[in-house]
Design a protein around this motif. Structure first.
Motif, PDB file in Angstrom:
ATOM      1  N   THR A  40       0.835  -1.211   0.000  1.00 21.14           N
ATOM      2  CA  THR A  40       0.000   0.000   0.000  1.00 21.14           C
ATOM      3  C   THR A  40       0.862   1.251   0.000  1.00 21.14           C
ATOM      4  O   THR A  40       0.601   2.200  -0.752  1.00 21.14           O
ATOM      5  N   ARG A  77       2.550   1.505  -3.582  1.00 19.64           N
ATOM      6  CA  ARG A  77       1.664   1.781  -4.719  1.00 19.64           C
ATOM      7  C   ARG A  77       0.908   3.101  -4.589  1.00 19.64           C
ATOM      8  O   ARG A  77       0.744   3.824  -5.584  1.00 19.64           O
ATOM      9  N   LEU A  78       0.431   3.409  -3.378  1.00 20.06           N
ATOM     10  CA  LEU A  78      -0.503   4.509  -3.229  1.00 20.06           C
ATOM     11  C   LEU A  78       0.048   5.728  -2.502  1.00 20.06           C
ATOM     12  O   LEU A  78      -0.407   6.843  -2.756  1.00 20.06           O
ATOM     13  N   ILE A 117      -6.675   8.785  -4.122  1.00 21.74           N
ATOM     14  CA  ILE A 117      -6.853   7.341  -3.920  1.00 21.74           C
ATOM     15  C   ILE A 117      -8.327   6.963  -4.004  1.00 21.74           C
ATOM     16  O   ILE A 117      -8.683   5.947  -4.610  1.00 21.74           O
ATOM     17  N   GLU A 166      -9.457   7.021  -7.640  1.00 22.88           N
ATOM     18  CA  GLU A 166      -8.892   5.983  -8.493  1.00 22.88           C
ATOM     19  C   GLU A 166      -9.120   4.567  -7.976  1.00 22.88           C
ATOM     20  O   GLU A 166      -9.181   3.624  -8.763  1.00 22.88           O
ATOM     21  N   ASN A 167      -9.226   4.413  -6.659  1.00 25.93           N
ATOM     22  CA  ASN A 167      -9.305   3.067  -6.083  1.00 25.93           C
ATOM     23  C   ASN A 167     -10.504   2.845  -5.173  1.00 25.93           C
ATOM     24  O   ASN A 167     -10.673   1.742  -4.647  1.00 25.93           O
ATOM     25  N   MET A 174     -10.379   1.689  -0.086  1.00 19.47           N
ATOM     26  CA  MET A 174      -8.921   1.717  -0.130  1.00 19.47           C
ATOM     27  C   MET A 174      -8.375   3.007   0.452  1.00 19.47           C
ATOM     28  O   MET A 174      -7.326   3.019   1.118  1.00 19.47           O
ATOM     29  N   ARG A 205      -7.936   8.146 -15.380  1.00 18.31           N
ATOM     30  CA  ARG A 205      -7.303   8.349 -14.077  1.00 18.31           C
ATOM     31  C   ARG A 205      -5.797   8.311 -14.271  1.00 18.31           C
ATOM     32  O   ARG A 205      -5.295   7.700 -15.215  1.00 18.31           O
ATOM     33  N   THR A 218      -3.263   6.767 -12.816  1.00 20.65           N
ATOM     34  CA  THR A 218      -2.553   5.492 -12.859  1.00 20.65           C
ATOM     35  C   THR A 218      -2.877   4.719 -14.138  1.00 20.65           C
ATOM     36  O   THR A 218      -2.046   3.960 -14.630  1.00 20.65           O
ATOM     37  N   GLU A 219      -4.078   4.910 -14.658  1.00 16.58           N
ATOM     38  CA  GLU A 219      -4.445   4.245 -15.919  1.00 16.58           C
ATOM     39  C   GLU A 219      -3.586   4.777 -17.048  1.00 16.58           C
ATOM     40  O   GLU A 219      -3.063   4.007 -17.860  1.00 16.58           O
ATOM     41  N   ARG A 264      -6.685  -4.010 -14.744  1.00 13.21           N
ATOM     42  CA  ARG A 264      -6.189  -2.769 -14.159  1.00 13.21           C
ATOM     43  C   ARG A 264      -7.168  -1.602 -14.358  1.00 13.21           C
ATOM     44  O   ARG A 264      -6.770  -0.437 -14.271  1.00 13.21           O
ATOM     45  N   LYS A 272     -10.864   0.091 -13.050  1.00 13.04           N
ATOM     46  CA  LYS A 272     -11.633   0.139 -11.811  1.00 13.04           C
ATOM     47  C   LYS A 272     -12.896  -0.716 -11.852  1.00 13.04           C
ATOM     48  O   LYS A 272     -13.262  -1.361 -10.864  1.00 13.04           O
TER      49      LYS A 272
END
Length: 454
Positions: free
Chosen positions: A164, A167-168, A196, A199-200, A204, A281, A283-284, A304, A306
């Motif tokens: 975590t 990555r975040l 976060i 995107e998640n 999360m 997003r 990260t995409e 990958r 959402k």
């Protein structure tokens, strides 16, 4: 006087488990006297090694000199040679001729919470591989995972904490210092949690907050100068939804700054522009890969995305220009589009580059005699793109599909049409409107010319 010899070392008992150190301070052999702290460590496996106990900046340290040469496992030192080596080492330490003897990782772990230079992420650098991380000085989160999660509490979830953070958390605030100018502030944490959640998801975001709160509380108990930026009520699910979209003048300032910003990776301006033109997003977009591109279409795979469903984005001509050429040094026909590692990994250094971009935007506005740009985050570009679609007259359903949102109700269940051409038209309209916003003077001249011709 205490004695030591090959026979004495040979006769030292083997412990049932762990290891035991037998000290022979002041013992003599063939005219050589062992210094204070000299001893023999015996392990449960029968290995016997010579050691020297001393202190490093007041801290106790047991340094291994070498194995006894009678070991079945192999050895390098006789008793006399070990005494000679220990005596020289003790004198070098006393006279300041000896560098810190601790292994590199031991030094980093033990000295890592020194206020000077300590950062939040440290070795949790998203652009570093495992070998690189071993060479980086640990940050607050590294210390928490290594010392608390893995050693003190021996948490089964230690790997989850580490994942975590890597990555975040690290991409947003990992390079911020813990103390001094530019240190981590509450606003940084809030912005990160907003990203976060966008995107998640909120679950999360809440989990990340819980992990950070635990890490910061642990560090605050160890360092009285540290102020925990996380306070009660910092986040309430559903209350932090952002509504920020960038106005036309802000988009123009952003593009101007992206064309002039320094001290950012070469791919960064293209990456940021793509967020608006593809309404993805961060990260995409950051993990866009050559294998996902097929002509004018980009498919973000389900694993990958959402929603857990493949999302196809028809790329406008303006978006295609942002893809660029194959990175120099990339292997074969497989590479990440936005990269700082010759295509080996996607872009991840969000926070530092964003701060440099904000500085560039501030300069653009200051030079024009305007007020600073209100606070914004990268995800605001996705929201801005959606708003511009409505402004361009795009039907709401088509716009939502372009953002990858699932259409609910009966239509969502039975309508399996891909709407690919409709989405293509939407992204083209978005690119056209963005171009008009970025070049308003040219648009005015074009309209004037048309009126004259009429």
């Amino acid at each position: 006087m205490q004695q030591i010899s090959e026979k004495i070392v040979e006769a030292l008992p083997v412990p049932g488990k762990g290891n035991k150190v037998h000290f022979f301070s002041g013992a003599s052999l063939q005219g050589k006297k062992a210094p204070a702290g000299f001893g023999v460590r015996v392990t449960a496996g029968g290995t016997k090694s010579f050691v020297l106990f001393h202190r490093v900046d007041g801290r106790k340290f047991l340094e291994t000199l070498g194995r006894w040469d009678e070991n079945e496992q192999g050895g390098t030192l006789t008793v006399r040679d070990a005494i000679v080596k220990a005596d020289k080492l003790a004198k070098d330490i006393k006279n300041g001729r000896r560098e810190d003897p601790r292994p590199e990782r031991t030094r980093r772990l033990e000295d890592g919470d020194s206020p000077e230079g300590l950062k939040i992420g440290g070795a949790f650098d998203p652009d570093a591989d495992e070998a690189d991380r071993e060479q980086k000085h640990p940050g607050l989160l590294d210390l928490f995972v290594d010392r608390y999660c893995r050693k003190e509490a021996q948490l089964k979830s230690a790997d989850q904490y580490a994942s975590t953070f890597r990555r975040l958390v690290a991409p947003d605030v990992g390079d911020l210092p813990v103390f001094g100018e530019g240190r981590l502030r509450r606003s940084h944490v809030v912005d990160m949690l907003d990203e976060i959640e966008d995107e998640n998801g909120p679950v999360m975001a809440d989990r990340t907050l819980a992990y950070l709160r635990k890490a910061f509380n642990w560090f605050a108990a160890r360092n009285e100068d540290f102020t925990n930026p996380i306070v009660k009520g910092i986040r309430t699910v559903g209350s932090n939804a952002r509504e920020r979209i960038l106005a036309d003048d802000e988009l123009r300032d952003l593009w101007t700054a992206l064309d002039a910003v320094e001290d950012v990776p070469a791919c960064y301006p293209r990456f940021v522009k793509s967020l608006l033109l593809t309404t993805t997003r961060r990260t995409e977009a950051a993990l866009m890969h050559s294998s996902e591109l097929d002509g004018e279409d980009w498919t973000i795979p389900a694993d990958r995305y959402k929603t857990g469903i493949d999302h196809v984005i028809p790329l406008s001509a303006a978006a295609q220009e942002l893809i660029g050429e194959k990175p120099k040094g990339a292997n074969g026909n497989s590479w990440f589009i936005f990269t700082t590692t010759a295509g080996a990994k996607g872009f991840a250094g969000f926070s530092k580059a964003k701060r440099e971009l904000d500085k560039a935007i501030a300069k653009v506005r200051a030079d024009a005699g305007r007020e600073p740009m209100p606070h914004w985050v990268l995800h605001d570009l996705r929201r801005t793109g959606r708003s511009l679609m409505s402004r361009a007259g795009v039907p709401a359903d088509h716009a939502e599909r372009c953002l990858g949102h699932v259409i609910g109700g009966v239509r969502g269940v039975y309508d399996r049409y891909a709407y690919l051409e409709e989405k293509r038209a939407v992204f083209d309209k978005l690119a056209t409107l963005v171009e008009r916003i970025l070049n308003p003077a040219a648009n005015v001249e074009e309209l004037a010319a048309r009126r004259v011709q009429a």
